[in-house]
Enzyme design. Structure first.
Site, PDB file in Angstrom:
ATOM      1  N   ARG A  14       0.799  -1.234   0.000  1.00 19.57           N
ATOM      2  CA  ARG A  14       0.000   0.000   0.000  1.00 19.57           C
ATOM      3  C   ARG A  14       0.830   1.282   0.000  1.00 19.57           C
ATOM      4  O   ARG A  14       0.300   2.374  -0.202  1.00 19.57           O
ATOM      5  CB  ARG A  14      -0.962  -0.009   1.199  1.00 19.57           C
ATOM      6  CG  ARG A  14      -2.156  -0.931   0.976  1.00 19.57           C
ATOM      7  CD  ARG A  14      -3.237  -0.635   1.970  1.00 19.57           C
ATOM      8  NE  ARG A  14      -2.975  -1.241   3.258  1.00 19.57           N
ATOM      9  CZ  ARG A  14      -3.416  -0.767   4.425  1.00 19.57           C
ATOM     10  NH1 ARG A  14      -4.141   0.334   4.463  1.00 19.57           N
ATOM     11  NH2 ARG A  14      -3.144  -1.384   5.547  1.00 19.57           N
ATOM     12  N   GLN A  76      13.625 -13.981   5.506  1.00 18.76           N
ATOM     13  CA  GLN A  76      12.404 -14.782   5.415  1.00 18.76           C
ATOM     14  C   GLN A  76      11.960 -14.794   3.958  1.00 18.76           C
ATOM     15  O   GLN A  76      11.462 -13.794   3.453  1.00 18.76           O
ATOM     16  CB  GLN A  76      11.304 -14.172   6.307  1.00 18.76           C
ATOM     17  CG  GLN A  76      10.045 -15.018   6.343  1.00 18.76           C
ATOM     18  CD  GLN A  76       8.828 -14.234   6.796  1.00 18.76           C
ATOM     19  OE1 GLN A  76       8.844 -13.001   6.843  1.00 18.76           O
ATOM     20  NE2 GLN A  76       7.757 -14.930   7.119  1.00 18.76           N
ATOM     21  N   ASN A 390      36.484  30.847  -8.445  1.00 14.21           N
ATOM     22  CA  ASN A 390      37.351  29.914  -7.712  1.00 14.21           C
ATOM     23  C   ASN A 390      37.651  28.645  -8.488  1.00 14.21           C
ATOM     24  O   ASN A 390      38.457  27.843  -8.086  1.00 14.21           O
ATOM     25  CB  ASN A 390      36.709  29.543  -6.364  1.00 14.21           C
ATOM     26  CG  ASN A 390      35.300  28.992  -6.532  1.00 14.21           C
ATOM     27  OD1 ASN A 390      34.551  29.436  -7.404  1.00 14.21           O
ATOM     28  ND2 ASN A 390      34.937  28.038  -5.703  1.00 14.21           N
ATOM     29  N   GLY A 427      35.032  49.193  -8.354  1.00 16.18           N
ATOM     30  CA  GLY A 427      33.860  48.480  -8.858  1.00 16.18           C
ATOM     31  C   GLY A 427      34.040  48.038 -10.299  1.00 16.18           C
ATOM     32  O   GLY A 427      34.700  48.707 -11.088  1.00 16.18           O
TER      33      GLY A 427
HETATM   34  C1  UD1 Z   1      -0.702  -8.301  12.675  1.00 15.01           C
HETATM   35  C2  UD1 Z   1      -1.373  -9.186  13.696  1.00 15.01           C
HETATM   36  C3  UD1 Z   1      -2.669  -8.529  14.167  1.00 15.01           C
HETATM   37  C4  UD1 Z   1      -2.374  -7.172  14.743  1.00 15.01           C
HETATM   38  C5  UD1 Z   1      -1.622  -6.324  13.728  1.00 15.01           C
HETATM   39  C6  UD1 Z   1      -1.165  -5.051  14.368  1.00 15.01           C
HETATM   40  C7  UD1 Z   1      -0.775 -11.431  13.019  1.00 15.01           C
HETATM   41  C8  UD1 Z   1      -1.240 -12.698  12.371  1.00 15.01           C
HETATM   42  N1  UD1 Z   1      -1.654 -10.464  13.084  1.00 15.01           N
HETATM   43  O1  UD1 Z   1      -1.594  -8.233  11.556  1.00 15.01           O
HETATM   44  O2  UD1 Z   1      -3.271  -9.350  15.147  1.00 15.01           O
HETATM   45  O3  UD1 Z   1      -3.565  -6.544  15.126  1.00 15.01           O
HETATM   46  O4  UD1 Z   1      -0.449  -7.026  13.251  1.00 15.01           O
HETATM   47  O5  UD1 Z   1      -0.578  -4.219  13.415  1.00 15.01           O
HETATM   48  O6  UD1 Z   1       0.355 -11.361  13.467  1.00 15.01           O
HETATM   49  N2  UD1 Z   1       5.802  -9.576   8.414  1.00 15.01           N
HETATM   50  C9  UD1 Z   1       6.902 -10.332   8.120  1.00 15.01           C
HETATM   51  N3  UD1 Z   1       6.748 -11.492   7.462  1.00 15.01           N
HETATM   52  C10 UD1 Z   1       5.534 -11.972   7.110  1.00 15.01           C
HETATM   53  C11 UD1 Z   1       4.404 -11.201   7.422  1.00 15.01           C
HETATM   54  C12 UD1 Z   1       4.563 -10.009   8.081  1.00 15.01           C
HETATM   55  O7  UD1 Z   1       8.036  -9.938   8.417  1.00 15.01           O
HETATM   56  O8  UD1 Z   1       5.492 -13.051   6.531  1.00 15.01           O
HETATM   57  C13 UD1 Z   1       5.990  -8.304   9.109  1.00 15.01           C
HETATM   58  C14 UD1 Z   1       5.477  -7.136   8.322  1.00 15.01           C
HETATM   59  O9  UD1 Z   1       6.507  -6.582   7.532  1.00 15.01           O
HETATM   60  C15 UD1 Z   1       5.043  -6.184   9.419  1.00 15.01           C
HETATM   61  C16 UD1 Z   1       4.624  -7.107  10.546  1.00 15.01           C
HETATM   62  O10 UD1 Z   1       5.222  -8.346  10.278  1.00 15.01           O
HETATM   63  O11 UD1 Z   1       6.121  -5.399   9.871  1.00 15.01           O
HETATM   64  C17 UD1 Z   1       3.105  -7.258  10.660  1.00 15.01           C
HETATM   65  O12 UD1 Z   1       2.635  -7.817   9.464  1.00 15.01           O
HETATM   66  P1  UD1 Z   1       1.257  -7.371   8.855  1.00 15.01           P
HETATM   67  O13 UD1 Z   1       1.003  -8.176   7.625  1.00 15.01           O
HETATM   68  O14 UD1 Z   1       1.178  -5.906   8.758  1.00 15.01           O
HETATM   69  O15 UD1 Z   1       0.285  -7.901  10.011  1.00 15.01           O
HETATM   70  P2  UD1 Z   1      -1.232  -7.645  10.093  1.00 15.01           P
HETATM   71  O16 UD1 Z   1      -1.936  -8.495   9.112  1.00 15.01           O
HETATM   72  O17 UD1 Z   1      -1.506  -6.198  10.099  1.00 15.01           O
END
Ligand code: UD1
Ligand code: CA
Length: 460
Positions: A14, A76, A390, A427
């Protein structure tokens, strides 16, 4: 023993940007840099960042931002969910300790809140950071006993998996937790992806803890700002304003007079003496020091600079990598570039550019001038439209101007050249030979007056 895992592998679709999400900047520093700076103050033995999208760029940026910190990176690939992310760090986690999990895109988490979360875990319990939100859409909901209002935590259900009744719950999981490491490893090994998003949810460890008879507790942040994540340019801009407001309030409380805290931007460190005044729409970057009674006019951009007591920076001035002496006057519309060192009481006026030059006490260049690679003595008066030439197209050369020299208007000083103390330059001169102390140097075509000359008249 504390290990910290920061999840930062996600793509951040996004943001609609080719830059990895966690490298977008807030107050001049990458989102992940904010989290790591806070994490670095918690006394962890390791700061483990989970990287994926843009991993090389993210890792290089953090290594150079934190040369001293005990950083570790785990890739990852592919990204199969937050639980899968933390699974990648398992080999680095110390069984005897506690693991604190933070998010790379939630930059303003406070050290005191993170510490409270670790304390709530106490090495034996699972501690979740939760908050009540007016609009909990998208977040994981906290399930409690007794119709959801009870003391006992039962689990977290993701928004996409939640029933209508569960979606009415306003207490949400912020994405941050602290767990006894040995237990966390057991739970991570049992995760499945049997859910709406086909992801391995870290949040599923909560129900496992409950099933294993491990107490689950919740801690809350001091303010909502601490747990706001960045998923879109709008959220980034909103968080920027919140952080700027907080920084502005801290300066106001310290006695700095900001005309309007809503029109102030600090992207770095600003150190202020007493009675400092800063008018609207100024941007400070890097490290800036303002001495006692310094006044900065509206619309100035100041980066990596030291401005001494009583100096006045008039509106629309741009300063980068420069020093301004006590009581100096700069601007409006002045430009100080790297290596500009102005002594006390120096005056730099409108449309004057100074680069890699020292100006001694009381020197003045008040209008439309350029001083590059110059050494300027005390009380020198440098006329409007005069410049140092310069650069010969290949190399830079110095111009040395002695004390009390007067350089008239529209002069070109072709470096290398030296003007002795007290010399005067007429000048309109192009000066490419040294002028001895106290002498007049003039180098321009003599004026002729043509008597009886007539202006052309229009043909009929
Ligand atoms: C997650 C939580 C949700 C919480 C929310 C708060 C889970 C399943 N859900 O949801 O309960 O309310 O955060 O913001 O954990 N990331 C990785 N690898 C992955 C997936 C994500 O490193 O495979 C990282 C993302 O870059 C991010 C963070 O984990 O920094 C959270 O991931 P995101 O997909 O935003 O989680 P939400 O679905 O928002
Ligand atoms: Ca997700």
């Amino acid at each position: 023993m504390l290990d910290i895992v920061i999840m930062a592998a996600g793509k951040g679709t996004r943001m609609k940007s080719s830059r990895p999400k966690v490298l977008h900047t807030l107050a001049g520093r990458a989102l992940l840099q904010h989290v790591l700076a806070t994490a670095a103050g918690l006394g962890a033995q390791r700061l483990i960042t989970i990287t994926g999208h843009g991993a090389e760029e993210v890792e290089a940026a953090m290594r150079s931002a934190f040369p001293e910190a005990p950083l570790a990176f785990v890739r990852q690939e592919p990204q199969l969910g937050t639980g899968h992310a933390v699974q990648q760090a398992v080999p680095l986690l110390d069984d005897a300790g506690t693991t604190l999990i933070l998010n790379g895109d939630t930059p303003l988490i406070d050290a005191s809140t993170a510490r409270a979360l670790v304390d709530a875990c106490g090495g034996t319990q699972l501690a979740l950071l939760t908050i009540d939100l007016a609009d909990p859409t998208g977040y994981g909901r906290i399930l409690r006993d007794g119709d959801g209002r009870g003391e006992k935590l039962l689990g977290i259900v993701e928004h996409k998996d939640a029933s209508a009744a569960q979606r009415a719950i306003r207490e949400v999981y912020t994405g941050m937790m602290a767990a006894p490491t040995a237990l966390l490893k057991l739970w991570l090994a049992r995760l499945s992806n049997d859910n709406a998003q086909r992801e391995y949810y870290l949040t599923d460890v909560v129900a496992m803890a409950v099933a294993d008879g491990v107490a689950v507790v919740a801690a809350q942040p001091a303010s909502e700002t601490e747990v706001l994540g960045v998923n879109s340019p709008l959220q980034l801009a909103e968080l920027e304003r919140r952080l700027q407001r907080k920084q502005a309030e801290a300066l106001l409380e310290a006695g700095v007079r900001l005309t309007d805290p809503a029109r102030f931007d600090l992207r770095g460190t600003l150190v202020c003496g007493g009675e400092v005044e800063i008018d609207v729409n100024c941007v400070f970057e890097g490290r800036v020091e303002l001495g006692d009674r310094v006044h900065v006019g509206a619309n100035c951009v100041i980066r990596d600079a030291r401005i001494a007591a009583g100096a006045v920076i008039h509106p629309f001035t741009h300063i980068d990598g420069a020093e301004v002496g006590a009581g100096a006057l700069v601007g409006p519309f002045a430009r100080l570039r790297p290596g500009a060192e102005l002594g006390a009481e120096v005056h730099i006026g409108n449309f004057v550019e100074v680069k890699n030059s020292t100006l001694a006490r009381g020197a003045k260049a008040n209008h439309l001038a350029y001083l590059g690679d110059a050494t300027v003595g005390e009380r020198v008066n440098y006329g409007a439209g005069s410049i140092t030439a310069n650069y010969d197209g290949a190399n830079k050369h110095r111009t040395v101007i002695g004390d009390d020299v007067h350089v008239g208007s529209n002069c070109v000083l072709v470096a290398p050249v030296t003007l002795g103390a007290g010399a005067t330059i007429g000048g309109g001169s192009t000066i490419n030979k040294d002028v001895p102390a106290g002498q007049l140097g003039v180098a321009r075509a003599r004026q002729t007056v043509i008597a009886g000359w007539r202006r052309p008249t229009k043909k009929r």
